[in-house]
Design a protein around this motif. Structure first.
Motif, mmCIF file in Angstrom:
data_model
loop_
_atom_site.group_PDB
_atom_site.id
_atom_site.type_symbol
_atom_site.label_atom_id
_atom_site.label_comp_id
_atom_site.label_asym_id
_atom_site.label_seq_id
_atom_site.Cartn_x
_atom_site.Cartn_y
_atom_site.Cartn_z
ATOM 1 N N THR A 50 16.783 -1.935 9.905
ATOM 2 C CA THR A 50 15.370 -2.319 9.860
ATOM 3 C C THR A 50 15.089 -3.066 8.982
ATOM 4 O O THR A 50 14.321 -3.432 8.038
ATOM 5 C CB THR A 50 14.003 -1.076 10.673
ATOM 6 N N GLY A 51 15.524 -2.888 7.369
ATOM 7 C CA GLY A 51 15.928 -3.331 6.071
ATOM 8 C C GLY A 51 16.294 -3.939 6.431
ATOM 9 O O GLY A 51 15.953 -4.773 4.918
ATOM 10 N N ALA A 52 16.836 -4.818 6.763
ATOM 11 C CA ALA A 52 17.693 -5.952 6.467
ATOM 12 C C ALA A 52 17.535 -7.633 6.727
ATOM 13 O O ALA A 52 16.945 -7.921 5.498
ATOM 14 C CB ALA A 52 18.613 -6.171 8.372
ATOM 15 N N PRO A 53 15.768 -7.030 6.844
ATOM 16 C CA PRO A 53 14.916 -8.299 7.045
ATOM 17 C C PRO A 53 14.190 -8.585 5.236
ATOM 18 O O PRO A 53 13.876 -9.641 5.269
ATOM 19 C CB PRO A 53 13.684 -8.649 7.895
ATOM 20 N N LEU A 54 14.731 -7.674 4.300
ATOM 21 C CA LEU A 54 13.417 -8.244 3.602
ATOM 22 C C LEU A 54 14.996 -8.601 2.463
ATOM 23 O O LEU A 54 14.327 -8.821 1.158
ATOM 24 C CB LEU A 54 13.460 -6.267 3.224
ATOM 25 N N GLU A 170 11.933 -9.354 -0.325
ATOM 26 C CA GLU A 170 11.390 -10.806 -0.074
ATOM 27 C C GLU A 170 10.358 -10.257 1.490
ATOM 28 O O GLU A 170 10.774 -10.470 2.205
ATOM 29 C CB GLU A 170 12.502 -12.146 0.203
ATOM 30 N N LEU A 171 9.333 -10.820 0.470
ATOM 31 C CA LEU A 171 7.970 -11.088 1.492
ATOM 32 C C LEU A 171 7.782 -11.779 2.291
ATOM 33 O O LEU A 171 7.612 -13.080 1.230
ATOM 34 C CB LEU A 171 7.122 -9.631 1.208
ATOM 35 N N SER A 172 7.095 -12.106 3.204
ATOM 36 C CA SER A 172 6.936 -13.707 4.158
ATOM 37 C C SER A 172 5.539 -13.579 3.844
ATOM 38 O O SER A 172 4.825 -12.254 4.063
ATOM 39 C CB SER A 172 7.585 -12.865 5.405
ATOM 40 N N PRO A 173 4.693 -14.713 4.366
ATOM 41 C CA PRO A 173 3.179 -15.048 3.979
ATOM 42 C C PRO A 173 2.932 -13.564 5.239
ATOM 43 O O PRO A 173 1.650 -13.579 4.944
ATOM 44 C CB PRO A 173 2.993 -16.106 4.533
ATOM 45 N N THR A 178 0.052 -9.539 7.191
ATOM 46 C CA THR A 178 -0.179 -7.536 8.242
ATOM 47 C C THR A 178 -0.508 -7.266 7.535
ATOM 48 O O THR A 178 -1.787 -5.994 7.976
ATOM 49 C CB THR A 178 0.945 -7.825 8.719
ATOM 50 N N ALA A 179 0.136 -6.503 6.330
ATOM 51 C CA ALA A 179 -0.291 -6.425 5.218
ATOM 52 C C ALA A 179 -1.839 -6.129 5.101
ATOM 53 O O ALA A 179 -2.781 -4.558 5.569
ATOM 54 C CB ALA A 179 0.350 -5.984 4.000
ATOM 55 N N GLY A 254 2.493 4.910 11.729
ATOM 56 C CA GLY A 254 4.093 4.178 12.943
ATOM 57 C C GLY A 254 3.584 2.984 13.314
ATOM 58 O O GLY A 254 3.445 2.925 14.509
ATOM 59 N N GLU A 255 2.744 2.430 12.871
ATOM 60 C CA GLU A 255 1.960 1.592 13.032
ATOM 61 C C GLU A 255 2.245 0.001 11.975
ATOM 62 O O GLU A 255 1.645 -1.558 12.313
ATOM 63 C CB GLU A 255 0.218 1.893 12.377
ATOM 64 N N THR A 256 3.269 0.177 11.137
ATOM 65 C CA THR A 256 4.082 -1.189 10.085
ATOM 66 C C THR A 256 5.122 -1.349 10.570
ATOM 67 O O THR A 256 5.988 -0.327 10.953
ATOM 68 C CB THR A 256 3.585 -0.287 9.069
ATOM 69 N N GLU A 257 5.740 -2.479 10.679
ATOM 70 C CA GLU A 257 6.695 -3.222 11.262
ATOM 71 C C GLU A 257 7.471 -2.518 9.090
ATOM 72 O O GLU A 257 6.601 -2.554 8.106
ATOM 73 C CB GLU A 257 7.195 -4.617 11.299
ATOM 74 N N MET A 258 8.483 -2.458 9.020
ATOM 75 C CA MET A 258 9.367 -2.671 7.475
ATOM 76 C C MET A 258 8.434 -3.412 6.677
ATOM 77 O O MET A 258 8.244 -3.114 5.022
ATOM 78 C CB MET A 258 10.468 -2.942 7.893
ATOM 79 N N ALA A 259 8.686 -5.064 6.734
ATOM 80 C CA ALA A 259 7.729 -5.796 5.871
ATOM 81 C C ALA A 259 6.749 -5.342 5.600
ATOM 82 O O ALA A 259 6.341 -5.988 4.388
ATOM 83 C CB ALA A 259 8.078 -7.158 6.407
#
Length: 368
Positions: A50-54, A170-173, A178-179, A254-259
């Motif tokens: 789950t950390g790979a997309p970062l 790296e964080l996407s727009p 979402t944050a 429990g409502e947040t994806e990793m990014a």
């Protein structure tokens, strides 16, 4: 060492937690910057993946629960399953494998799997003899070497050049958007400064008492801070205990994806956590952090290196114990809310956050 810089299809193996994957960033960046033609596939645990997309240097991910990383007997005795991993890797035609480990782990078991899969180049850091499971074998890394530097030491020995040694993600727009939605859902205005508190940790031995986190959160709220308490679903009970002592705190469970979770950390004025993932993300994202750091490991191995930080731990004879569960009552984390609040106050003053009235109330809160 011949052939490493010519490799086009590289397997990077790291099969434990998300934070360990985040710590791979500088090493994988060095590989990509030195060999832009290389394609990097990460072999990771379900949690670590789950950390790979970062990490934008990862091109693909293979998810696998490895028997040699099993804690508590969750992986059944199933030799056919182990052979399946060998066949899976063989089908991908990797020409090199980077076997990343902590100081207490062996690279020889995954090295043998990669050997059987026909991967000709295999490199890792080791303390013990393993025959020819590795084609490049590093020795002599000090136990206290920071994990990011341990990873860099491996790839630099192979000829890859590191131009930046700091953790970065790296964080996407979309993650940023979402944050903002999650903050609104929790009742925190988009422009409001807040302190993010994460009371959980994967190992029970690293968890500061949630009721003390709750006392701290209550005092921060009394001084005018918005406090956001976060965690995954399995940490719901911990968060509920924090909220019992600080009912005015905001929470996300429990409502947040990793990014998006990383984006919440980036937007925070300060992070408060145990020795766990948010400490590494704060370091990578430039957010100051206060850490209740248990005696399970040396601070030098994992501590933030690029952001203002405070690490608190009580000296104990059993340090470092390397245990996942504490049998003697977390003596290393017997840190009073007063001491924790003082560390928070010092760090907020250092970074110039909060106004004089807030800091005055924080001082008063130490004597509550």
């Amino acid at each position: 060492m011949a052939g490493w810089l010519d490799a086009h299809n590289i397997l990077a193996v790291r099969l434990d937690n998300i934070g360990d994957v985040v710590m791979l960033g500088p090493a994988l960046r060095a590989v990509k910057e030195t060999s832009p033609q290389a394609r990097i596939t990460l072999l990771a645990s379900p949690a670590g993946a789950t950390g790979a997309p970062l990490l934008p240097w990862i091109d693909d991910v293979i998810v696998w629960r490895a028997s040699w990383q099993d804690i508590g007997g969750r992986v059944p005795f199933d030799p056919a399953r182990e052979l399946e991993l060998v066949h899976l890797l063989a089908q991908r035609n990797f020409d090199a494998a980077l076997l990343f480990t902590s100081f207490s782990q062996t690279p020889h078991v995954p090295g043998y799997v990669c050997y059987l899969a026909g991967i000709p180049l295999r490199a890792g850091e080791t303390k013990e003899f393993g025959g020819n499971t590795l084609t490049t074998e590093l020795r002599g890394a000090p136990d206290k070497l920071h994990q990011a530097e341990r990873n860099l030491r491996l790839v630099e020995q192979l000829g890859f050049l590191a131009r930046d040694r700091q953790l970065k993600v790296e964080l996407s727009p979309q993650a940023q958007a979402t944050a903002l939605q999650l903050l609104a859902q929790a009742g925190i205005p988009a422009d409001a400064p807040y302190i993010l508190l994460h009371p959980g940790a994967s190992a029970q031995a690293r968890r500061y008492p949630p009721e003390r986190f709750g006392i701290l959160a209550r005092r921060l709220i009394r001084s005018g801070w918005q406090v956001l308490v976060v965690g995954v679903q399995r940490e719901a009970a911990l968060i509920e205990e924090v909220l019992q002592h600080a009912p005015a705190a905001h929470s996300l469970v429990g409502e947040t994806e990793m990014a998006a979770y990383a984006a919440l950390i980036q937007r925070a004025t300060l992070v408060i956590c145990n020795d766990s993932l948010p400490m590494h993300l704060a370091d990578a994202l430039g957010t100051p952090v206060v850490v209740t750091f248990s005696g399970t490991d040396y601070e030098e191995q994992w501590q933030p290196r690029a952001v203002p930080a405070r690490l608190l731990r009580q000296p104990t004879a059993c340090y470092p114990c390397y245990l996942f569960e504490c049998p003697i009552g977390h003596l290393c984390l017997d840190i009073s809310p007063d001491d924790l609040l003082e560390a928070v106050d010092e760090l907020l003053s250092e970074i110039g956050a909060g106004d004089a009235a807030q800091r005055s109330l924080l001082q008063e809160g130490m004597h509550e």
